[in-house]
Motif scaffolding. Structure first.
Motif, PDB file in Angstrom:
ATOM      1  N   ARG A 148     -52.078   8.992  30.991  1.00 30.83           N
ATOM      2  CA  ARG A 148     -52.461   7.910  31.911  1.00 30.83           C
ATOM      3  C   ARG A 148     -51.544   7.935  33.131  1.00 30.83           C
ATOM      4  N   ARG A 149     -51.880   7.157  34.160  1.00 30.51           N
ATOM      5  CA  ARG A 149     -51.122   7.311  35.400  1.00 30.51           C
ATOM      6  C   ARG A 149     -50.381   6.062  35.898  1.00 30.51           C
ATOM      7  N   SER A 150     -50.857   4.874  35.555  1.00 35.58           N
ATOM      8  CA  SER A 150     -50.322   3.675  36.221  1.00 35.58           C
ATOM      9  C   SER A 150     -49.064   3.128  35.542  1.00 35.58           C
ATOM     10  N   ASN A 163     -37.672   8.312  45.751  1.00 38.43           N
ATOM     11  CA  ASN A 163     -38.979   7.831  46.220  1.00 38.43           C
ATOM     12  C   ASN A 163     -39.756   7.083  45.147  1.00 38.43           C
ATOM     13  N   LEU A 164     -39.875   7.654  43.962  1.00 45.21           N
ATOM     14  CA  LEU A 164     -40.617   6.936  42.913  1.00 45.21           C
ATOM     15  C   LEU A 164     -39.907   5.633  42.527  1.00 45.21           C
ATOM     16  N   THR A 165     -38.578   5.700  42.422  1.00 48.76           N
ATOM     17  CA  THR A 165     -37.885   4.487  41.970  1.00 48.76           C
ATOM     18  C   THR A 165     -37.839   3.416  43.069  1.00 48.76           C
ATOM     19  N   MET A 166     -37.892   3.822  44.334  1.00 42.98           N
ATOM     20  CA  MET A 166     -38.032   2.806  45.400  1.00 42.98           C
ATOM     21  C   MET A 166     -39.349   2.048  45.225  1.00 42.98           C
ATOM     22  N   ALA A 167     -40.371   2.783  44.833  1.00 42.79           N
ATOM     23  CA  ALA A 167     -41.670   2.125  44.618  1.00 42.79           C
ATOM     24  C   ALA A 167     -41.580   1.129  43.463  1.00 42.79           C
ATOM     25  N   ALA A 182     -44.503   6.126  46.320  1.00 42.35           N
ATOM     26  CA  ALA A 182     -45.396   6.638  45.272  1.00 42.35           C
ATOM     27  C   ALA A 182     -46.450   5.581  44.928  1.00 42.35           C
ATOM     28  N   GLY A 183     -47.648   6.045  44.597  1.00 44.13           N
ATOM     29  CA  GLY A 183     -48.740   5.126  44.280  1.00 44.13           C
ATOM     30  C   GLY A 183     -48.808   4.793  42.803  1.00 44.13           C
ATOM     31  N   ASP A 184     -49.852   4.019  42.467  1.00 45.39           N
ATOM     32  CA  ASP A 184     -50.105   3.653  41.075  1.00 45.39           C
ATOM     33  C   ASP A 184     -48.987   2.865  40.414  1.00 45.39           C
ATOM     34  N   ILE A 185     -48.313   2.062  41.236  1.00 47.35           N
ATOM     35  CA  ILE A 185     -47.293   1.152  40.710  1.00 47.35           C
ATOM     36  C   ILE A 185     -47.830  -0.265  40.928  1.00 47.35           C
ATOM     37  N   PHE A 186     -47.794  -1.071  39.904  1.00 52.47           N
ATOM     38  CA  PHE A 186     -48.250  -2.467  40.001  1.00 52.47           C
ATOM     39  C   PHE A 186     -47.086  -3.385  39.688  1.00 52.47           C
ATOM     40  N   ARG A 187     -47.133  -4.581  40.271  1.00 49.77           N
ATOM     41  CA  ARG A 187     -46.004  -5.495  40.061  1.00 49.77           C
ATOM     42  C   ARG A 187     -46.433  -6.763  39.352  1.00 49.77           C
TER      43      ARG A 187
END
Ligand code: PLZ
Length: 449
Positions: A148-150, A163-167, A182-187
């Motif tokens: 899975r990706r998200s 970059n990923l951890t900034m997201a 980076a995409g596919d990060i939800f809060r």
């Protein structure tokens, strides 16, 4: 040049110049023309020698350390067991690259972390250099293992500056410069009891419902690879999630095939009075990211987790030139031994008691102390203009910090609203130095609150 701190620390004698002193100021002028301003410096008093809870600067001042280099030097900045092992390793070899020619200390660190992290399932550990690198790899492992990706992270989270951890990190200034991210990060909303709109009592239930709704409506459960959460948030302001929240999120993840990652980079390694803060929540994470206190000041981080997840990545898929450097591994073995032998988890609880008692006094005396919170040697004061409105008081926070820094007490701030004073002393700080530092914090409140 090594000075015994106890000898130097006579009344009025801890500081011998203004802080920073003339030698530090000279070095700082060089810094400004050699180092970019983006690498900020909190207090430009340049370090010369560490003495457990004190840092001696180049001018001979002894700074009281309430920061531990951001929760790193839990065992002190030159713990004897760390120094001895590092010295010995330096004489043998500095590097081979574990994936080229392996060595025992890496395996031993992995075995020890399998023992110490929550849960008695089969585990594996991969070692890296920084916290951000551990987080990046934990996400990678979760994505490979689940297909899975998200990823779901929380309000007020801090997970790093790559970059990923900034997201994944919530706060923009000063951490998130130079996107796109980076995409596919939800809060999701953090169960932050002090600022929960309907009150602390509703916080765990409502935040959990909001989390489930976010994942089902916006992410899609079938897309959700991982949830990453700090069991006590660090840079976010030492937010202790409402009781029960972390456990429910972890249980929900398990039921839904989502990897639950506890980011214990700041809260782990005895800091909160147990090996890992997840234990207070009775939570067994699938993956744990570990860093900071792990190696007594040397750069080392880890992802420890369920064997079946960790082994999902094919050989060669996890690594890095320096990951699990032999000197850092020896330092970790020395730090782990120190924590165990000297029972630093108990010491963290004793430090908590001393700090909490003083902070309760501040709370009783000053209306601007909105909340005293934290666990172990990870304690904070959230400052507000007044208790009714809870308007964050960043100005007062900055003034109190400034007062402490000028008096040679290294105190950090935190929080999305820059209104949290946070205290992270080395676990080996003496009661006297702890009390002396807290006296100066008290003085700062008396003057500015
Ligand atoms: N996850 C929970 O606390 C680092 C950062 C200081 P690195 N926190 C201190 C700063 O201003 O950069 C941290 C953390 C948690 C991840 C990290 C990242 O760890 O070792 O700094 O990469």
């Amino acid at each position: 040049m090594s000075v015994n701190a106890e000898d130097v620390l006579k009344p009025g004698g801890r500081l011998v110049t203004q802080v920073p002193g003339p030698k530090s100021l000279e070095l700082d002028a060089r810094r400004k023309s050699a180092v970019p301003r983006g690498v900020g410096v909190l207090l430009p008093a340049y370090a010369e020698v560490g003495h457990d809870g004190l840092i001696e600067d180049v001018d001979g001042n002894l700074l009281i350390d309430f920061a531990s280099g951001v929760a790193v030097t839990a065992v002190g900045s030159r713990a004897p067991r760390v120094v001895a092992r590092v010295r010995d390793q330096l004489e043998r070899f500095t590097h081979t690259a574990f994936f080229v020619t392996p060595y025992e200390s890496y395996v031993q660190v992995a075995e020890e972390l399998a023992e110490l992290t929550p849960g008695d399932h089969e585990k594996r550990t991969a070692l890296f250099n920084s916290g951000a690198e551990a987080v990046e790899n934990a996400i990678k492992i979760a994505r490979v293992a689940t297909g899975r990706r998200s990823v779901i992270a929380f309000d007020h989270a801090f997970h790093g500056r790559t970059n990923l951890t900034m997201a994944l990190t919530a706060k923009t200034t000063p951490y998130k410069t130079g996107g796109p991210f980076a995409g596919d990060i939800f809060r999701a909303q953090m169960a932050y009891p002090y600022r929960w709109a309907t009150g602390a009592d509703q916080c765990a239930d409502e935040a959990f419902s909001a989390f489930v709704s976010l994942v089902s409506k916006q992410v899609g459960v079938d897309n959700a690879a991982a949830v990453i959460l700090e069991p006590i948030q660090g840079e976010g302001g030492f937010i202790v999630p409402a009781p029960g929240f972390v456990k429910r999120v972890a249980a929900w993840c398990r039921e839904n095939g989502v990897v639950f990652i506890a980011d214990e980079i700041q809260s782990g390694m005895c800091r909160t009075g147990d090996w890992f803060a997840s234990e207070f929540e009775d939570t067994v994470p699938d993956l744990v990211t570990i860093g900071k206190g792990l190696a007594g000041g040397l750069p080392l981080s880890a992802v420890t987790g369920r064997a079946e997840l960790m082994d999902a990545v094919a050989p060669g898929g996890l690594g890095g030139t320096y990951g699990g450097n032999p000197i850092a591994c020896e330092a970790a073995l020395g730090a782990l031994e120190t924590m165990r032998e000297d029972d630093l988890c108990s010491r963290a609880r004793a430090v908590e008691k001393i700090m909490r008692d003083r902070f309760r006094e501040f709370e009783a005396a000053y209306d601007q102390v909105g909340e005293v919170r934290g666990r172990g040697a990870m304690m904070a004061l959230e400052l507000v203009k007044d208790r009714d409105t809870k308007t964050p008081d960043a100005e007062l926070t900055a003034k109190i910090q400034r007062h402490c820094l000028d008096a040679g007490v290294v105190v950090l701030t935190a929080g999305t609203f820059d209104n949290v004073l946070r205290f992270l002393p080395p676990l080996v700080i003496s009661d006297d130095h702890l009390a002396e530092g807290l006296d100066i914090v008290a003085e700062a409140f008396a003057k500015h609150a």
